[in-house]
Write an enzyme that holds these catalytic residues in place. Structure first.
Site, PDB file in Angstrom:
ATOM      1  N   GLU A 187     -14.810 -10.628  -5.702  1.00  0.00           N
ATOM      2  CA  GLU A 187     -13.501 -10.284  -5.153  1.00  0.00           C
ATOM      3  C   GLU A 187     -12.813 -11.496  -4.526  1.00  0.00           C
ATOM      4  O   GLU A 187     -11.593 -11.656  -4.636  1.00  0.00           O
ATOM      5  CB  GLU A 187     -13.644  -9.168  -4.115  1.00  0.00           C
ATOM      6  CG  GLU A 187     -14.050  -7.824  -4.688  1.00  0.00           C
ATOM      7  CD  GLU A 187     -12.989  -7.212  -5.586  1.00  0.00           C
ATOM      8  OE1 GLU A 187     -11.810  -7.628  -5.501  1.00  0.00           O
ATOM      9  OE2 GLU A 187     -13.329  -6.321  -6.384  1.00  0.00           O
ATOM     10  N   ALA A 230     -10.691  -7.853  -0.600  1.00  0.00           N
ATOM     11  CA  ALA A 230     -11.602  -6.707  -0.584  1.00  0.00           C
ATOM     12  C   ALA A 230     -11.580  -6.052  -1.952  1.00  0.00           C
ATOM     13  O   ALA A 230     -10.660  -6.263  -2.746  1.00  0.00           O
ATOM     14  CB  ALA A 230     -11.202  -5.705   0.501  1.00  0.00           C
ATOM     15  N   ARG A 266       0.862  -1.184   0.000  1.00  0.00           N
ATOM     16  CA  ARG A 266       0.000   0.000   0.000  1.00  0.00           C
ATOM     17  C   ARG A 266       0.896   1.231   0.000  1.00  0.00           C
ATOM     18  O   ARG A 266       1.474   1.603   1.018  1.00  0.00           O
ATOM     19  CB  ARG A 266      -0.916  -0.007   1.229  1.00  0.00           C
ATOM     20  CG  ARG A 266      -1.926  -1.147   1.246  1.00  0.00           C
ATOM     21  CD  ARG A 266      -2.882  -1.070   0.076  1.00  0.00           C
ATOM     22  NE  ARG A 266      -4.019  -1.978   0.220  1.00  0.00           N
ATOM     23  CZ  ARG A 266      -4.976  -2.111  -0.687  1.00  0.00           C
ATOM     24  NH1 ARG A 266      -4.920  -1.415  -1.826  1.00  0.00           N
ATOM     25  NH2 ARG A 266      -5.980  -2.947  -0.481  1.00  0.00           N
ATOM     26  N   GLU A 319      -9.160 -12.463  -5.970  1.00  0.00           N
ATOM     27  CA  GLU A 319      -7.964 -12.199  -5.170  1.00  0.00           C
ATOM     28  C   GLU A 319      -7.331 -13.456  -4.585  1.00  0.00           C
ATOM     29  O   GLU A 319      -6.103 -13.537  -4.484  1.00  0.00           O
ATOM     30  CB  GLU A 319      -8.286 -11.198  -4.060  1.00  0.00           C
ATOM     31  CG  GLU A 319      -8.644  -9.817  -4.593  1.00  0.00           C
ATOM     32  CD  GLU A 319      -8.403  -8.713  -3.588  1.00  0.00           C
ATOM     33  OE1 GLU A 319      -8.125  -9.011  -2.409  1.00  0.00           O
ATOM     34  OE2 GLU A 319      -8.505  -7.538  -3.986  1.00  0.00           O
ATOM     35  N   GLU A 351      -1.648  -5.618  -7.157  1.00  0.00           N
ATOM     36  CA  GLU A 351      -2.233  -6.955  -7.029  1.00  0.00           C
ATOM     37  C   GLU A 351      -1.367  -8.030  -7.679  1.00  0.00           C
ATOM     38  O   GLU A 351      -1.390  -9.191  -7.257  1.00  0.00           O
ATOM     39  CB  GLU A 351      -3.635  -6.974  -7.635  1.00  0.00           C
ATOM     40  CG  GLU A 351      -4.661  -6.177  -6.838  1.00  0.00           C
ATOM     41  CD  GLU A 351      -6.050  -6.293  -7.419  1.00  0.00           C
ATOM     42  OE1 GLU A 351      -6.174  -6.778  -8.571  1.00  0.00           O
ATOM     43  OE2 GLU A 351      -7.015  -5.902  -6.746  1.00  0.00           O
TER      44      GLU A 351
END
Length: 230
Positions: free
Chosen positions: A112, A95, A83, A116, A164
Site C-alpha cells: 500500500e 492505507a 470519501r 499510494e 484514488e
C-alpha cells in the site's frame, strides 16, 4: 450547611488487567442482508448471559492496514482523498484492505505504501491496532510506523482508479498533525490513531521501543476465528 458529596465508587484495575478479552455470546439466528464488493451486511440474534434476546445488525469487513511513514525530520507522508459517505476530502495516511489471502500484514502495508505514495521503507514497526467502529462494524485495523524512506515506482500493473485517481500526496510535521487532531480539524480515524500513537511513542520510549513488524495480532485472529462466515 451543604452535605458532603457522596464519594464516587471506583473499580481500579491495574496494568495487567488493561486488555480486551475475546468473548462470543450465543447466536440463535443469523441472516445475510446484503453482500457488496468489499463488505457485507448481516443481522444476528444474540442471547445475553441472562437470556435476553438481542437483534444486532452490523457490517462485515476484511480488515485493513495503515502506515505512518515518517522521515528524519518528523514529516509524515499523507494523501488527500475524497470519501463519499462523509462528503469530505480527508487527509489520511496510506492505507488499504487486507484482501489478499495469506498475505502477511507487513507485506500488505509495504504494498500500500508503494501504491499510494510511491515510497519504500527499511524500518517497520507496529504502532497500534483497533476495531475501528465495534458497535456496528467488524473491521480490524493495524497501524504501522515506517522509517528509512525512499522513493520507488508504483508496482507493476498497478493503476489508480476511482477516488484514488484524484488523490494527491502531501507531507506534514508530526506535531502539526497532533495539533490538527486535537483542534478538531482532522477527522480520519486512521490518521488519528496513527498520529497520536506515533507521537506517544516518540515522547515516551522512542520509536525503537515499538513492537516488531511481525508481532502477533491476537485480537484479529480471534475475530476471524469467532465471527460467522457468510
Amino acid at each position: 450547611m451543604t452535605a458532603d458529596p457522596t464519594p464516587i465508587e471506583k473499580l481500579i484495575i491495574g496494568r495487567d488487567d488493561l486488555v480486551d478479552v475475546p468473548q462470543s455470546w450465543q447466536v440463535s439466528e443469523q441472516r445475510l442482508l446484503a453482500k457488496g464488493a468489499v463488505t457485507s451486511f448481516a443481522e444476528e440474534t444474540v442471547l445475553t448471559p441472562d437470556g435476553e434476546e438481542l437483534r444486532r445488525q452490523f457490517t462485515l469487513h476484511p480488515g485493513a492496514v495503515g502506515i505512518i511513514a515518517i522521515d528524519d525530520q518528523d514529516r509524515v507522508a499523507l494523501v488527500r482523498q475524497y470519501r463519499h459517505p462523509v462528503r469530505h476530502r480527508l487527509i489520511e495516511p496510506p492505507a488499504g484492505l487486507l484482501d489478499v489471502e495469506g498475505e502477511a500484514y507487513v507485506l500488505a502495508a509495504q504494498r500500500e505504501l508503494a501504491e499510494e505514495v510511491g515510497l519504500a521503507a527499511t524500518d517497520w514497526r507496529v504502532l497500534a491496532e483497533e476495531f475501528t467502529s465495534p458497535g456496528g462494524l467488524a473491521e480490524s485495523m493495524r497501524m504501522f510506523l515506517a522509517r528509512g524512506l525512499s522513493q520507488v515506482p508504483a508496482p507493476d500493473g498497478f493503476v489508480k482508479h476511482g477516488e484514488e485517481a484524484h488523490m494527491d500526496t502531501v507531507w506534514a510535521g508530526l506535531d502539526d498533525l497532533v495539533d490538527g487532531v486535537l483542534g478538531g480539524r482532522l477527522h480520519s480515524p486512521t490518521l488519528i490513531t496513527g498520529v497520536l500513537s506515533a507521537w506517544a511513542a516518540k515522547t515516551r520510549g522512542g520509536f525503537d521501543s515499538l513492537r516488531p513488524a511481525d508481532a502477533p495480532w491476537p485480537a484479529r485472529e480471534e475475530l476471524l476465528r469467532r465471527q460467522t462466515v457468510y
